[in-house]
Design an enzyme around this catalytic site. Structure first.
Site, PDB file in Angstrom:
ATOM      1  N   SER A   1       0.819  -1.212   0.000  1.00 39.97           N
ATOM      2  CA  SER A   1       0.000   0.000   0.000  1.00 39.97           C
ATOM      3  C   SER A   1       0.852   1.261   0.000  1.00 39.97           C
ATOM      4  O   SER A   1       2.032   1.234   0.376  1.00 39.97           O
ATOM      5  CB  SER A   1      -0.903   0.019   1.232  1.00 39.97           C
TER       6      SER A   1
HETATM    7  C1  LIG Z   1      -3.301  -3.898  -0.237  1.00 41.27           C
HETATM    8  S1  LIG Z   1      -2.765  -5.516  -0.109  1.00 41.27           S
HETATM    9  C2  LIG Z   1      -2.010  -5.615   1.475  1.00 41.27           C
HETATM   10  C3  LIG Z   1      -0.877  -4.650   1.665  1.00 41.27           C
HETATM   11  C4  LIG Z   1       0.020  -4.944   2.827  1.00 41.27           C
HETATM   12  N1  LIG Z   1      -0.659  -4.890   4.085  1.00 41.27           N
HETATM   13  C5  LIG Z   1       1.212  -4.023   2.829  1.00 41.27           C
HETATM   14  O1  LIG Z   1       2.240  -4.425   3.379  1.00 41.27           O
HETATM   15  O2  LIG Z   1       1.135  -2.927   2.326  1.00 41.27           O
HETATM   16  C6  LIG Z   1      -4.265  -6.392   0.170  1.00 41.27           C
HETATM   17  C7  LIG Z   1      -4.094  -7.876   0.354  1.00 41.27           C
HETATM   18  O3  LIG Z   1      -5.296  -8.410   0.875  1.00 41.27           O
HETATM   19  C8  LIG Z   1      -5.338  -9.749   0.456  1.00 41.27           C
HETATM   20  N2  LIG Z   1      -6.664 -10.299   0.662  1.00 41.27           N
HETATM   21  C9  LIG Z   1      -7.758 -10.136  -0.106  1.00 41.27           C
HETATM   22  N3  LIG Z   1      -8.778 -10.842   0.413  1.00 41.27           N
HETATM   23  C10 LIG Z   1      -8.306 -11.446   1.535  1.00 41.27           C
HETATM   24  C11 LIG Z   1      -8.881 -12.303   2.500  1.00 41.27           C
HETATM   25  N4  LIG Z   1     -10.139 -12.708   2.431  1.00 41.27           N
HETATM   26  N5  LIG Z   1      -8.099 -12.739   3.513  1.00 41.27           N
HETATM   27  C12 LIG Z   1      -6.799 -12.360   3.616  1.00 41.27           C
HETATM   28  N6  LIG Z   1      -6.214 -11.554   2.712  1.00 41.27           N
HETATM   29  C13 LIG Z   1      -6.955 -11.088   1.699  1.00 41.27           C
HETATM   30  C14 LIG Z   1      -4.893  -9.696  -1.000  1.00 41.27           C
HETATM   31  O4  LIG Z   1      -4.431 -10.964  -1.442  1.00 41.27           O
HETATM   32  C15 LIG Z   1      -3.810  -8.617  -0.936  1.00 41.27           C
HETATM   33  O5  LIG Z   1      -2.542  -9.193  -0.872  1.00 41.27           O
END
Ligand SMILES: C[S@@+](CC[C@H](N)C(=O)[O-])C[C@H]1O[C@@H](n2cnc3c(N)ncnc32)[C@H](O)[C@@H]1O
Length: 409
Positions: free
Chosen positions: A74
């Site tokens: 992010s």
């Molecule tokens: C914006 S990214 C995370 C960014 C991270 N926190 C960082 O270090 O910046 C969003 C993540 O949420 C995950 N995601 C989506 N649905 C999810 C779920 N049901 N459970 C866990 N992770 C999920 C996606 O695979 C993606 O990798």
């Protein structure tokens, strides 16, 4: 010349921190120290340092077959204000839903050696990446697992803080169950199409917001996935116009489509906004004040052709009234375009009345709530109406979300 040198990374990191302070995203010394300590570029190899250390840029790490972003590291600005919202202290146990590695490393800095960080993601490609980068950067002690965030991660619960880093439509029971009694949940929650990162704390059997910030996120996948519906009003390729709706909202698409083709009505509020003044609070007010709120999304050519007066891909606040609808618009009040008046454009058999109704709510916001913050509460589904606070109730699968505003005396 190789510009990806450690010296450049350090200089760019200093600049990023200064920018995050200027943007008011970093507010505390603890969060500043974490951003200074973690080398962000180690979590996005192959990207230019300028891109990695830009305060407002995310690094996209995965897209789906339609080209939609489904994972990213992010943008630092969003990570910073969410960490400030979370108020993480040394020794805390923190769950991050949605991995990338970098944010988990920032949290590890904040909790220190006595704390514990667990990061979960539904996608094994993402957890593999996060695990590898965390190890390489020296954060072996962060727990990483592949799990659908809907279930949380009971193995390391209870958590003092839960930070959700994917856009969600609801709050599954696992998050409240795994949150410590005095814990805090920070979550990008979508309410009537508008997403805010909301910091919640427990009050008895429900959650109450402490503050919130405008944000955008990739969408939650898995059991909690919930896409906005589209009611398409104009489908000529390249100039599409559609209403974005929650799935419990039923609208008369065919009649609204017909309405868009009819002459428009206008209503003006006398309420003004500065050219750079944000209107996210007005949108939130309208979403809570009018019963059938939607977002009218339109491509720019639709505006250029005069089909709509305002084009926004994310959508503009809209009131649906049977076969009629009205959406918010603005007109400049001076040539320099530094001041705008808010108004509404109506279509359909009740075009004028619908536009007037929207404008009336713009006036109420200006008169009574322009400097207010809304209060969100999350009660379990099935909570009777008389146990909910006054305000707009939005029913979800697991919860009943309310938005209320300070009462005017
Ligand atoms: C914006 S990214 C995370 C960014 C991270 N926190 C960082 O270090 O910046 C969003 C993540 O949420 C995950 N995601 C989506 N649905 C999810 C779920 N049901 N459970 C866990 N992770 C999920 C996606 O695979 C993606 O990798």
């Amino acid at each position: 010349m190789n510009i990806n040198t450690p010296e450049n990374a350090e200089q760019l990191r200093d600049k990023m921190v200064a920018d995050l302070r200027d943007l008011d995203a970093i507010r505390s010394d603890a969060v500043e120290k974490a951003f200074r300590s973690v080398p962000r570029h180690l979590f996005a190899p192959g990207e230019s340092l300028e891109q990695v250390y830009a305060a407002e840029k995310a690094v996209i790490t995965k897209t789906d077959s339609n080209g939609i972003n489904i994972s990213s590291v992010s943008a630092p600005r969003i990570q910073a204000f969410m960490l400030e919202q979370a108020g993480i202290r040394p020794g805390m146990r923190v769950l991050e839903v949605g991995s990338g590695g970098y944010n988990a490393a920032l949290i590890a800095e904040l909790v220190g050696d006595e704390g514990e960080v667990t990061s979960i993601d539904i996608d094994p490609d993402i957890t593999d990446r996060a695990r590898r980068f965390l190890d390489e950067a020296g954060y072996e002690r962060v727990n990483v697992s592949v799990v659908d965030g809907e279930e949380g991660e009971p193995k390391h619960a209870p958590y003092d803080r839960i930070i959700v880093t994917a856009g969600t439509w609801d709050i599954p029971p696992a998050w409240t169950d795994q949150l410590a009694d005095d814990g805090r949940l920070v979550v990008p929650l979508r309410v009537r199409g508008l997403t805010r990162s909301i910091a919640f704390e427990r009050e008895g059997d429900h959650l109450v917001s402490r503050d919130y910030e405008l944000c955008g996120f990739v969408q939650m996948q898995g059991a909690g996935e919930n896409q906005l519906q589209l009611a398409v009003l104009h489908d000529v390729e390249g100039e599409e116009v559609a209403l974005r709706l929650d799935d419990d909202q039923q609208v008369e698409t065919a009649r609204l489509r017909e309405a868009l083709g009819r002459p428009r009505a206008e209503a003006w509020s006398g309420v003004t906004l500065g050219g750079f003044e944000p209107w996210d609070q007005l949108e939130l007010w309208l979403a809570s004040a009018v019963p059938d709120f939607a977002l009218l999304a339109a491509k720019r050519p639709a505006r250029d052709k005069g089909i709509v007066a305002t084009a926004s891909p994310m959508g503009t606040a809209t009131l649906i009234n049977g076969a009629s609808f009205a959406y918010r618009t603005t007109r400049p009040l001076n040539e320099e375009r530094t001041t705008f008046e808010l108004g509404a454009i109506g279509h359909g058999p009740d075009a004028q009345e619908t536009a007037e109704r929207l404008v009336e709510q713009i006036r109420v916001w200006d008169r009574d709530h322009r400097t207010d913050q809304a209060r969100f509460e999350v009660h379990p589904a099935g909570t009777p109406d008389d146990k909910l606070p006054a305000g707009r109730v939005i029913d979800k699968r697991h919860t009943r979300v309310t938005i209320s505003w300070p009462q005017q005396s």
